[in-house]
Design a protein around this motif. Sequence first.
Motif, PDB file in Angstrom:
ATOM      1  N   ARG A   1      25.731 -38.651 -80.515  1.00 50.58           N
ATOM      2  CA  ARG A   1      26.049 -37.312 -81.021  1.00 50.58           C
ATOM      3  C   ARG A   1      24.860 -36.400 -80.774  1.00 50.58           C
ATOM      4  N   THR A   2      25.150 -35.107 -80.667  1.00 47.86           N
ATOM      5  CA  THR A   2      24.102 -34.096 -80.504  1.00 47.86           C
ATOM      6  C   THR A   2      24.370 -32.977 -81.505  1.00 47.86           C
ATOM      7  N   TYR A   3      23.315 -32.513 -82.148  1.00 49.08           N
ATOM      8  CA  TYR A   3      23.443 -31.466 -83.166  1.00 49.08           C
ATOM      9  C   TYR A   3      22.483 -30.321 -82.871  1.00 49.08           C
ATOM     10  N   ALA A   4      22.917 -29.121 -83.245  1.00 49.64           N
ATOM     11  CA  ALA A   4      22.036 -27.952 -83.161  1.00 49.64           C
ATOM     12  C   ALA A   4      21.624 -27.598 -84.582  1.00 49.64           C
ATOM     13  N   PHE A   5      20.369 -27.180 -84.757  1.00 55.12           N
ATOM     14  CA  PHE A   5      19.908 -26.865 -86.108  1.00 55.12           C
ATOM     15  C   PHE A   5      20.507 -25.551 -86.591  1.00 55.12           C
ATOM     16  N   GLU A   6      20.743 -24.651 -85.637  1.00 56.30           N
ATOM     17  CA  GLU A   6      21.346 -23.364 -85.998  1.00 56.30           C
ATOM     18  C   GLU A   6      22.580 -23.109 -85.151  1.00 56.30           C
ATOM     19  N   LYS A   7      23.400 -22.188 -85.607  1.00 51.76           N
ATOM     20  CA  LYS A   7      24.651 -21.908 -84.876  1.00 51.76           C
ATOM     21  C   LYS A   7      24.367 -20.906 -83.743  1.00 51.76           C
ATOM     22  N   ASN A   8      23.742 -21.385 -82.692  1.00 50.01           N
ATOM     23  CA  ASN A   8      23.315 -20.525 -81.588  1.00 50.01           C
ATOM     24  C   ASN A   8      24.073 -20.885 -80.311  1.00 50.01           C
ATOM     25  N   ARG A   9      23.539 -20.438 -79.174  1.00 47.34           N
ATOM     26  CA  ARG A   9      24.167 -20.696 -77.869  1.00 47.34           C
ATOM     27  C   ARG A   9      24.239 -22.198 -77.558  1.00 47.34           C
ATOM     28  N   PHE A  10      23.188 -22.911 -77.922  1.00 45.32           N
ATOM     29  CA  PHE A  10      23.189 -24.365 -77.704  1.00 45.32           C
ATOM     30  C   PHE A  10      24.310 -25.012 -78.529  1.00 45.32           C
ATOM     31  N   TYR A  11      24.492 -24.530 -79.737  1.00 42.84           N
ATOM     32  CA  TYR A  11      25.578 -25.032 -80.580  1.00 42.84           C
ATOM     33  C   TYR A  11      26.940 -24.798 -79.900  1.00 42.84           C
ATOM     34  N   GLN A  12      27.097 -23.588 -79.334  1.00 38.27           N
ATOM     35  CA  GLN A  12      28.356 -23.282 -78.636  1.00 38.27           C
ATOM     36  C   GLN A  12      28.560 -24.210 -77.444  1.00 38.27           C
ATOM     37  N   LEU A  13      27.457 -24.583 -76.808  1.00 37.99           N
ATOM     38  CA  LEU A  13      27.540 -25.506 -75.663  1.00 37.99           C
ATOM     39  C   LEU A  13      28.000 -26.895 -76.129  1.00 37.99           C
ATOM     40  N   ILE A  14      27.520 -27.305 -77.291  1.00 42.11           N
ATOM     41  CA  ILE A  14      27.983 -28.590 -77.860  1.00 42.11           C
ATOM     42  C   ILE A  14      29.488 -28.522 -78.133  1.00 42.11           C
TER      43      ILE A  14
ATOM     44  N   THR B   1      33.615 -46.490 -73.150  1.00 39.90           N
ATOM     45  CA  THR B   1      32.953 -45.326 -73.722  1.00 39.90           C
ATOM     46  C   THR B   1      33.350 -44.109 -72.891  1.00 39.90           C
ATOM     47  N   VAL B   2      33.314 -42.945 -73.534  1.00 36.78           N
ATOM     48  CA  VAL B   2      33.498 -41.669 -72.830  1.00 36.78           C
ATOM     49  C   VAL B   2      32.347 -40.790 -73.279  1.00 36.78           C
ATOM     50  N   GLU B   3      31.421 -40.488 -72.352  1.00 36.82           N
ATOM     51  CA  GLU B   3      30.149 -39.890 -72.748  1.00 36.82           C
ATOM     52  C   GLU B   3      29.649 -38.806 -71.789  1.00 36.82           C
ATOM     53  N   PRO B   4      30.373 -37.685 -71.724  1.00 38.13           N
ATOM     54  CA  PRO B   4      29.882 -36.601 -70.878  1.00 38.13           C
ATOM     55  C   PRO B   4      28.579 -36.030 -71.434  1.00 38.13           C
ATOM     56  N   GLY B   5      27.795 -35.422 -70.561  1.00 42.99           N
ATOM     57  CA  GLY B   5      26.528 -34.823 -70.995  1.00 42.99           C
ATOM     58  C   GLY B   5      26.202 -33.580 -70.193  1.00 42.99           C
TER      59      GLY B   5
ATOM     60  N   GLY C   1      19.081 -31.485 -74.202  1.00 34.96           N
ATOM     61  CA  GLY C   1      20.383 -31.810 -73.615  1.00 34.96           C
ATOM     62  C   GLY C   1      21.370 -32.278 -74.654  1.00 34.96           C
ATOM     63  N   ILE C   2      22.591 -32.494 -74.153  1.00 32.87           N
ATOM     64  CA  ILE C   2      23.713 -32.877 -75.026  1.00 32.87           C
ATOM     65  C   ILE C   2      24.396 -34.099 -74.425  1.00 32.87           C
ATOM     66  N   ARG C   3      24.724 -35.061 -75.266  1.00 31.70           N
ATOM     67  CA  ARG C   3      25.664 -36.108 -74.862  1.00 31.70           C
ATOM     68  C   ARG C   3      26.559 -36.379 -76.059  1.00 31.70           C
ATOM     69  N   ILE C   4      27.834 -36.577 -75.789  1.00 32.15           N
ATOM     70  CA  ILE C   4      28.791 -36.897 -76.852  1.00 32.15           C
ATOM     71  C   ILE C   4      29.524 -38.152 -76.394  1.00 32.15           C
ATOM     72  N   GLU C   5      29.372 -39.227 -77.142  1.00 32.66           N
ATOM     73  CA  GLU C   5      29.887 -40.533 -76.691  1.00 32.66           C
ATOM     74  C   GLU C   5      30.728 -41.191 -77.768  1.00 32.66           C
ATOM     75  N   ASP C   6      31.989 -41.428 -77.432  1.00 36.85           N
ATOM     76  CA  ASP C   6      32.906 -42.151 -78.320  1.00 36.85           C
ATOM     77  C   ASP C   6      33.308 -43.465 -77.675  1.00 36.85           C
ATOM     78  N   ASN C   7      33.821 -44.372 -78.497  1.00 38.48           N
ATOM     79  CA  ASN C   7      34.310 -45.675 -78.025  1.00 38.48           C
ATOM     80  C   ASN C   7      35.811 -45.725 -78.252  1.00 38.48           C
ATOM     81  N   VAL C   8      36.560 -45.958 -77.196  1.00 33.44           N
ATOM     82  CA  VAL C   8      38.017 -45.865 -77.309  1.00 33.44           C
ATOM     83  C   VAL C   8      38.707 -47.130 -76.800  1.00 33.44           C
TER      84      VAL C   8
END
Length: 305
Positions: free
Chosen positions: A124-137, A244-248, A280-287
């Motif tokens: 998981r990836t988190y942004a500390f504030e609701k900014n552009r990086f957050y929108q990218l997540i 796994t499905v883990e785009p980044g 950077g961002i990676r979001i990885e789930d197990n399916v």
Amino acid sequence: MADVLGFTARNPDAVMNYLHYHRADKTQYELECLRRANQIAVKGHLAAKNAFYNGASEFEIQQCYLLEIGQGENDVPYGNIVALNQNSAILHYTALEHTKPEQRLSFLIDAGANFHGYAADITRTYAFEKNRFYQLIVALNKVQLAIIEQMKPGVKYVDLHIATHEHIGQILVDFELATGTVEQLVVQGITSAFFPHGLGHMLGLQVHDMGGYAHDERGTHIAAPDAHPFLRCTRVLAANQVLTVEPGIYIIDSLLEQLSPSAKQMINWKTVDELRPFGGIRIEDNVIVHQNQVENMTREFGLVD
Ligand code: GLY
Ligand code: MN
Ligand code: MN
């Protein structure tokens, strides 16, 4: 001993090929072990997320995670990646800094758990504030869910990987990270500079489980396409496979620098500069792929975003 007993052919290829191919087809027992591993890891991820927002260092977040899941560093299936800020762009980052960064921008955690030898592998990836990086997540999260929705028996995993590149190309345009058409961004290797690893892999007793390239039990090997050498799975999906499905999306200067002069002109360096400190961002789930549905173990146990 094997020699004394007269066995000359140890681990014969015919046997190994058969086993590797069929290991992708999990039994009900194996599926249950993988669910439990996910359930444990999700608890750890929720604790780690909390620690991040409460100001912990990388080292402290790692300790929170391990304590929550009740597993030590030697029990978990792989060394956790716990990265704050720009460290999250380092793909195999394991340094675990003790000092807290002055400014808290982003947090990437790739951490698993073990149940009876079976692995979870979640990011998981988190942004500390609701900014552009957050929108990218948020945008990448939508892509990841859209790709998972397409998983069903008969679909080629390579096609999902390529579809992910097209989605990421669109994100690069939408977020003004690059200009051009999606096709140009993929063909010129620009999406690969931002997303340099594979979409995912088989998961089981091993984190990168066997059989990802096996196309029959006789050992027919289908390699990753030349343009996507780091893809670990070229199989056709079938029921009872676990992946796994883990785009980044990462800002990795050494990869951006290697692009051709024409490709570099398509990059919007101002946005790259703005996002670089976030890493950077990676979001990885197990399916689990079922006959008529896909079971997202990670989200079903409560790691919803
Ligand atoms: N944590 C290793 C991987 O995501 O493949
Ligand atoms: Mn991982
Ligand atoms: Mn993985």
